[in-house]
Enzyme design. Structure first.
Site, PDB file in Angstrom:
ATOM      1  N   GLN A   1       0.827  -1.218   0.000  1.00 49.01           N
ATOM      2  CA  GLN A   1       0.000   0.000   0.000  1.00 49.01           C
ATOM      3  C   GLN A   1       0.859   1.265   0.000  1.00 49.01           C
ATOM      4  O   GLN A   1       0.588   2.216  -0.723  1.00 49.01           O
ATOM      5  CB  GLN A   1      -0.914  -0.018   1.246  1.00 49.01           C
ATOM      6  CG  GLN A   1      -1.976   1.062   1.258  1.00 49.01           C
ATOM      7  CD  GLN A   1      -3.046   0.819   0.201  1.00 49.01           C
ATOM      8  OE1 GLN A   1      -3.186  -0.293  -0.315  1.00 49.01           O
ATOM      9  NE2 GLN A   1      -3.787   1.859  -0.152  1.00 49.01           N
TER      10      GLN A   1
ATOM     11  N   GLU B   1       3.150 -25.455   9.377  1.00 51.56           N
ATOM     12  CA  GLU B   1       3.456 -25.827  10.773  1.00 51.56           C
ATOM     13  C   GLU B   1       2.232 -25.613  11.662  1.00 51.56           C
ATOM     14  O   GLU B   1       2.314 -25.116  12.785  1.00 51.56           O
ATOM     15  CB  GLU B   1       4.710 -25.114  11.289  1.00 51.56           C
ATOM     16  CG  GLU B   1       5.927 -25.581  10.502  1.00 51.56           C
ATOM     17  CD  GLU B   1       7.197 -25.765  11.275  1.00 51.56           C
ATOM     18  OE1 GLU B   1       7.167 -25.814  12.515  1.00 51.56           O
ATOM     19  OE2 GLU B   1       8.247 -25.894  10.608  1.00 51.56           O
TER      20      GLU B   1
HETATM   21  N1  CAA Z   1       4.558 -32.742  22.998  1.00 54.93           N
HETATM   22  C1  CAA Z   1       4.509 -34.065  23.289  1.00 54.93           C
HETATM   23  N2  CAA Z   1       3.411 -34.821  23.079  1.00 54.93           N
HETATM   24  C2  CAA Z   1       2.335 -34.219  22.523  1.00 54.93           C
HETATM   25  C3  CAA Z   1       2.319 -32.861  22.190  1.00 54.93           C
HETATM   26  C4  CAA Z   1       3.485 -32.111  22.445  1.00 54.93           C
HETATM   27  N3  CAA Z   1       3.553 -30.803  22.144  1.00 54.93           N
HETATM   28  N4  CAA Z   1       1.130 -32.562  21.649  1.00 54.93           N
HETATM   29  C5  CAA Z   1       0.398 -33.683  21.666  1.00 54.93           C
HETATM   30  N5  CAA Z   1       1.137 -34.691  22.194  1.00 54.93           N
HETATM   31  C6  CAA Z   1       0.707 -36.069  22.432  1.00 54.93           C
HETATM   32  C7  CAA Z   1      -0.455 -36.049  23.415  1.00 54.93           C
HETATM   33  O1  CAA Z   1       0.008 -36.044  24.745  1.00 54.93           O
HETATM   34  C8  CAA Z   1      -1.173 -37.322  23.054  1.00 54.93           C
HETATM   35  O2  CAA Z   1      -0.491 -38.419  23.624  1.00 54.93           O
HETATM   36  P1  CAA Z   1      -1.243 -39.479  24.603  1.00 54.93           P
HETATM   37  O3  CAA Z   1      -2.345 -40.079  23.811  1.00 54.93           O
HETATM   38  O4  CAA Z   1      -0.158 -40.439  24.933  1.00 54.93           O
HETATM   39  O5  CAA Z   1      -1.722 -38.656  25.745  1.00 54.93           O
HETATM   40  C9  CAA Z   1      -0.992 -37.423  21.560  1.00 54.93           C
HETATM   41  O6  CAA Z   1       0.155 -36.630  21.247  1.00 54.93           O
HETATM   42  C10 CAA Z   1      -2.173 -36.934  20.785  1.00 54.93           C
HETATM   43  O7  CAA Z   1      -2.419 -35.606  21.151  1.00 54.93           O
HETATM   44  P2  CAA Z   1      -3.821 -34.891  20.891  1.00 54.93           P
HETATM   45  O8  CAA Z   1      -4.916 -35.718  21.471  1.00 54.93           O
HETATM   46  O9  CAA Z   1      -3.689 -33.480  21.326  1.00 54.93           O
HETATM   47  O10 CAA Z   1      -3.896 -35.011  19.295  1.00 54.93           O
HETATM   48  P3  CAA Z   1      -4.978 -34.507  18.267  1.00 54.93           P
HETATM   49  O11 CAA Z   1      -5.233 -35.581  17.294  1.00 54.93           O
HETATM   50  O12 CAA Z   1      -6.130 -33.876  18.964  1.00 54.93           O
HETATM   51  O13 CAA Z   1      -4.169 -33.361  17.420  1.00 54.93           O
HETATM   52  C11 CAA Z   1      -3.198 -31.245  16.959  1.00 54.93           C
HETATM   53  C12 CAA Z   1      -3.533 -32.317  17.983  1.00 54.93           C
HETATM   54  C13 CAA Z   1      -2.576 -30.135  17.765  1.00 54.93           C
HETATM   55  C14 CAA Z   1      -4.421 -30.692  16.253  1.00 54.93           C
HETATM   56  C15 CAA Z   1      -2.211 -31.810  15.938  1.00 54.93           C
HETATM   57  O14 CAA Z   1      -2.834 -32.718  15.091  1.00 54.93           O
HETATM   58  C16 CAA Z   1      -1.546 -30.741  15.098  1.00 54.93           C
HETATM   59  O15 CAA Z   1      -0.589 -30.121  15.545  1.00 54.93           O
HETATM   60  N6  CAA Z   1      -2.029 -30.503  13.835  1.00 54.93           N
HETATM   61  C17 CAA Z   1      -1.369 -29.610  12.927  1.00 54.93           C
HETATM   62  C18 CAA Z   1      -0.355 -30.362  12.125  1.00 54.93           C
HETATM   63  C19 CAA Z   1       0.841 -29.546  11.801  1.00 54.93           C
HETATM   64  O16 CAA Z   1       1.254 -28.636  12.518  1.00 54.93           O
HETATM   65  N7  CAA Z   1       1.484 -29.889  10.697  1.00 54.93           N
HETATM   66  C20 CAA Z   1       2.689 -29.241  10.332  1.00 54.93           C
HETATM   67  C21 CAA Z   1       3.340 -30.027   9.230  1.00 54.93           C
HETATM   68  S1  CAA Z   1       5.014 -29.510   8.990  1.00 54.93           S
HETATM   69  C22 CAA Z   1       4.968 -28.132   8.063  1.00 54.93           C
HETATM   70  O17 CAA Z   1       3.947 -27.555   7.808  1.00 54.93           O
HETATM   71  C23 CAA Z   1       6.346 -27.738   7.629  1.00 54.93           C
HETATM   72  C24 CAA Z   1       6.577 -26.546   6.947  1.00 54.93           C
HETATM   73  O18 CAA Z   1       5.670 -25.915   6.589  1.00 54.93           O
HETATM   74  C25 CAA Z   1       7.846 -26.034   6.558  1.00 54.93           C
HETATM   75  P1  FAD Z   2      -7.019 -28.310   6.407  1.00 57.07           P
HETATM   76  O1  FAD Z   2      -6.658 -29.108   7.600  1.00 57.07           O
HETATM   77  O2  FAD Z   2      -7.915 -28.917   5.398  1.00 57.07           O
HETATM   78  O3  FAD Z   2      -7.627 -26.921   6.895  1.00 57.07           O
HETATM   79  C1  FAD Z   2      -8.500 -26.124   6.089  1.00 57.07           C
HETATM   80  C2  FAD Z   2      -9.028 -24.973   6.966  1.00 57.07           C
HETATM   81  O4  FAD Z   2      -9.792 -25.517   8.070  1.00 57.07           O
HETATM   82  C3  FAD Z   2      -7.896 -24.157   7.604  1.00 57.07           C
HETATM   83  O5  FAD Z   2      -8.265 -22.795   7.662  1.00 57.07           O
HETATM   84  C4  FAD Z   2      -7.819 -24.719   9.012  1.00 57.07           C
HETATM   85  O6  FAD Z   2      -7.301 -23.784   9.948  1.00 57.07           O
HETATM   86  C5  FAD Z   2      -9.289 -25.027   9.297  1.00 57.07           C
HETATM   87  N1  FAD Z   2      -9.460 -26.060  10.329  1.00 57.07           N
HETATM   88  C6  FAD Z   2      -9.196 -27.391  10.254  1.00 57.07           C
HETATM   89  N2  FAD Z   2      -9.477 -28.004  11.410  1.00 57.07           N
HETATM   90  C7  FAD Z   2      -9.937 -27.042  12.248  1.00 57.07           C
HETATM   91  C8  FAD Z   2     -10.386 -27.038  13.609  1.00 57.07           C
HETATM   92  N3  FAD Z   2     -10.401 -28.154  14.360  1.00 57.07           N
HETATM   93  N4  FAD Z   2     -10.784 -25.867  14.140  1.00 57.07           N
HETATM   94  C9  FAD Z   2     -10.740 -24.716  13.408  1.00 57.07           C
HETATM   95  N5  FAD Z   2     -10.323 -24.665  12.138  1.00 57.07           N
HETATM   96  C10 FAD Z   2      -9.915 -25.811  11.565  1.00 57.07           C
HETATM   97  N6  FAD Z   2       3.546 -30.567   5.838  1.00 57.07           N
HETATM   98  C11 FAD Z   2       4.535 -31.397   6.191  1.00 57.07           C
HETATM   99  O7  FAD Z   2       4.314 -32.410   6.843  1.00 57.07           O
HETATM  100  N7  FAD Z   2       5.819 -31.129   5.832  1.00 57.07           N
HETATM  101  C12 FAD Z   2       6.161 -30.032   5.122  1.00 57.07           C
HETATM  102  O8  FAD Z   2       7.346 -29.822   4.828  1.00 57.07           O
HETATM  103  C13 FAD Z   2       5.125 -29.130   4.732  1.00 57.07           C
HETATM  104  N8  FAD Z   2       5.416 -28.039   3.981  1.00 57.07           N
HETATM  105  C14 FAD Z   2       4.391 -27.321   3.455  1.00 57.07           C
HETATM  106  C15 FAD Z   2       4.668 -26.319   2.513  1.00 57.07           C
HETATM  107  C16 FAD Z   2       3.635 -25.636   1.902  1.00 57.07           C
HETATM  108  C17 FAD Z   2       3.938 -24.607   0.871  1.00 57.07           C
HETATM  109  C18 FAD Z   2       2.281 -25.921   2.246  1.00 57.07           C
HETATM  110  C19 FAD Z   2       1.138 -25.206   1.580  1.00 57.07           C
HETATM  111  C20 FAD Z   2       2.016 -26.866   3.207  1.00 57.07           C
HETATM  112  C21 FAD Z   2       3.049 -27.585   3.808  1.00 57.07           C
HETATM  113  N9  FAD Z   2       2.794 -28.612   4.718  1.00 57.07           N
HETATM  114  C22 FAD Z   2       3.799 -29.449   5.112  1.00 57.07           C
HETATM  115  C23 FAD Z   2       1.426 -28.930   5.079  1.00 57.07           C
HETATM  116  C24 FAD Z   2       0.803 -27.964   6.075  1.00 57.07           C
HETATM  117  O9  FAD Z   2       1.310 -28.194   7.348  1.00 57.07           O
HETATM  118  C25 FAD Z   2      -0.717 -28.122   5.998  1.00 57.07           C
HETATM  119  O10 FAD Z   2      -1.131 -27.547   4.773  1.00 57.07           O
HETATM  120  C26 FAD Z   2      -1.430 -27.495   7.169  1.00 57.07           C
HETATM  121  O11 FAD Z   2      -1.123 -28.179   8.368  1.00 57.07           O
HETATM  122  C27 FAD Z   2      -2.946 -27.441   6.966  1.00 57.07           C
HETATM  123  O12 FAD Z   2      -3.465 -28.660   6.560  1.00 57.07           O
HETATM  124  P2  FAD Z   2      -4.454 -28.721   5.275  1.00 57.07           P
HETATM  125  O13 FAD Z   2      -3.755 -28.029   4.175  1.00 57.07           O
HETATM  126  O14 FAD Z   2      -4.875 -30.113   5.080  1.00 57.07           O
HETATM  127  O15 FAD Z   2      -5.683 -27.813   5.690  1.00 57.07           O
END
Ligand code: CAA
Ligand code: FAD
Length: 384
Positions: A341, A368
């Site tokens: 902007q 993440e």
């Molecule tokens: N440390 C240690 N243990 C943990 C924990 C933590 N921070 N968080 C959860 N756990 C354990 C719990 O204690 C539980 O264990 P027990 O059954 O033994 O008690 C188990 O894990 C399951 O935990 P939840 O019941 O909380 O699990 P859930 O199914 O409700 O999911 C969630 C929790 C926070 C939604 C999780 O699914 C989540 O973080 N989702 C998002 C995924 C994500 O961040 N993806 C990133 C991909 S990487 C990426 O994106 C890379 C990049 O861009 C560059």
């Molecule tokens: P969805 O889970 O389908 O979510 C769709 C919408 O619903 C979002 O707005 C979300 O916030 C909302 N939503 C879902 N559940 C709930 C809830 N319970 N309450 C409220 N809102 C909710 N993953 C890896 O493992 N490794 C990697 O290196 C990695 N790199 C990535 C790089 C890029 C460029 C991208 C785009 C993604 C990458 N990811 C990676 C995956 C990334 O972590 C996921 O895209 C992210 O966790 C969201 O999952 P999804 O795309 O399936 O969205």
């Protein structure tokens, strides 16, 4: 007194690291930032410059040939690279993300095998948790790993894997006991040359275009037994503990993107003239700049506090790391939008880097864990 965060300021050494990374970022990474976004292509120059200077994976412990740098240093590296090129900052950030499960939970044998090549810059690491149908709900994954004599055999597809195709090692979460929910998930390290492993076509993305994001496939992918990370069934907890250490690095990436955009906008308003004077004279623009700078600094402080807590392994790290990621990514989105902007029409063109920074900022609110999911993570710790 804690040397890394004792008197509420960073250690002198952190300043030296910032200066050194900034020099490399400006000299060897910034010149390619527009090109890697435009083509798009992997920023090989950034990888080489970071590796030559030892900034590609500063977190690797000394006993595995690494620098053994603290978490604040790691955050500063990511921040300073992201200030000029967000795609390139995913080299150090995802090297840490992919290898942290091994550092936290891996056997000494596995550490000795995979960490020194990472430390030397010969191998990069990726982290494979997400699947098409299991993003936010990561525990609902369907990738399977079955023990077959002295091997593990993996089948399934992981989606969205950052730096896939470039990385040598992939830390993969897979179900070993589908009846046990998240406690039936285990983590494994897969090597790019393992039989049955392959990488799909790169996604065509809005931003961070220089960082390849692909599906990876496991078709009876066979790996040696010792490549499991920790005990069977501990993979999900390890994956979550890893994110506690690395969400703050995405916060650092977001702070860097915001800082880069802020600087471009600040310099522009000082020289752009309308109504016979620099547009920086208009108080409404001054207030925008003030708000941008205050949000960036608040986010930066939150990232460093989270990093200090990661370093000390404090129990509220989960809350702080998720908070740092949420605050910094929302900041990056608003600051980069305001930067566009402030440049008016020029900001909307590729003549300036702010449009790229705005596109790059968006991903920090999604990966993440989306910011909705990170708020769930924060609330769960608050209500425990
Ligand atoms: N440390 C240690 N243990 C943990 C924990 C933590 N921070 N968080 C959860 N756990 C354990 C719990 O204690 C539980 O264990 P027990 O059954 O033994 O008690 C188990 O894990 C399951 O935990 P939840 O019941 O909380 O699990 P859930 O199914 O409700 O999911 C969630 C929790 C926070 C939604 C999780 O699914 C989540 O973080 N989702 C998002 C995924 C994500 O961040 N993806 C990133 C991909 S990487 C990426 O994106 C890379 C990049 O861009 C560059
Ligand atoms: P969805 O889970 O389908 O979510 C769709 C919408 O619903 C979002 O707005 C979300 O916030 C909302 N939503 C879902 N559940 C709930 C809830 N319970 N309450 C409220 N809102 C909710 N993953 C890896 O493992 N490794 C990697 O290196 C990695 N790199 C990535 C790089 C890029 C460029 C991208 C785009 C993604 C990458 N990811 C990676 C995956 C990334 O972590 C996921 O895209 C992210 O966790 C969201 O999952 P999804 O795309 O399936 O969205």
């Amino acid at each position: 007194v804690d040397a890394s965060f004792g008197i509420y300021r960073l250690a002198e050494e952190h300043g030296y690291v910032r200066d050194a990374v900034r020099e490399i970022a400006e000299g060897a990474i910034a010149p390619y930032a527009a090109e890697v976004d435009d083509k798009p292509r992997f920023p090989a120059e950034a990888r080489e410059a970071l590796t030559n200077a030892g900034f590609h994976a500063v977190h690797v412990p000394k006993e595995y040939d690494g620098e053994g740098a603290d978490a604040i240093t790691g955050a500063i590296v990511v921040e300073e690279v992201a200030r000029v090129c967000a795609s390139s900052s995913l080299i150090p950030a995802v090297n840490k993300l992919g290898s942290t499960p091994v550092i936290l939970s891996g056997s000494d044998e596995l550490k000795r095998e995979v960490l020194p090549p990472l430390a030397r810059g010969e191998a990069m690491f990726s982290y494979a948790l997400s699947e098409r149908e299991a993003g936010s709900d990561a525990a609902s994954m369907s990738t399977r790993a079955v023990r077959d004599g002295d091997h593990w055999v993996l089948n399934g597809t992981k989606a969205w894997i950052t730096n896939s195709g470039v990385s040598t090692y992939y830390t993969v979460m897979a179900k070993t006991d589908p009846s046990a929910g998240s406690r039936g998930i285990s983590a494994f390290v897969v090597h790019k040359d393992d039989p049955g492993f392959s990488v799909g076509a790169p996604e065509r993305k809005l931003g961070i275009k220089g960082s390849p994001t692909c599906e990876i496939y496991f078709e009876n992918c066979t790996i040696p037994l010792h490549r499991i990370v920790g005990e069977p069934g501990t993979g999900f907890a390890t994956a979550m503990r890893t994110l506690d250490h690395t969400r703050l690095a995405i916060g650092a990436q977001a702070v860097g993107i915001a800082q880069g955009a802020f600087e471009v906008a600040r310099d522009y308003v000082k020289q752009r003239k309308q109504f016979g004077r620099p547009i920086a004279d208009f108080q409404s623009l001054q207030f925008m700049l003030a708000d941008m700078a205050l949000k960036i600094e608040a986010a930066r402080q939150m990232v460093y506090v989270a990093a200090a807590k990661a370093e000390r392994n404090e129990p509220d790290l989960t809350f702080y790391s998720a908070s740092a990621k949420v605050l910094a990514s929302d900041t990056a989105m608003s600051v980069t939008t305001d930067a566009v902007q402030l440049l008016g029409g020029a900001g909307y063109t590729k003549d300036f880097p702010v449009e790229r920074m705005m596109r790059d900022a968006k991903i920090t609110q999604i990966y993440e864990g989306t910011n909705q999911i990170n708020r769930i993570v924060m609330a769960r710790q608050l209500l425990k």
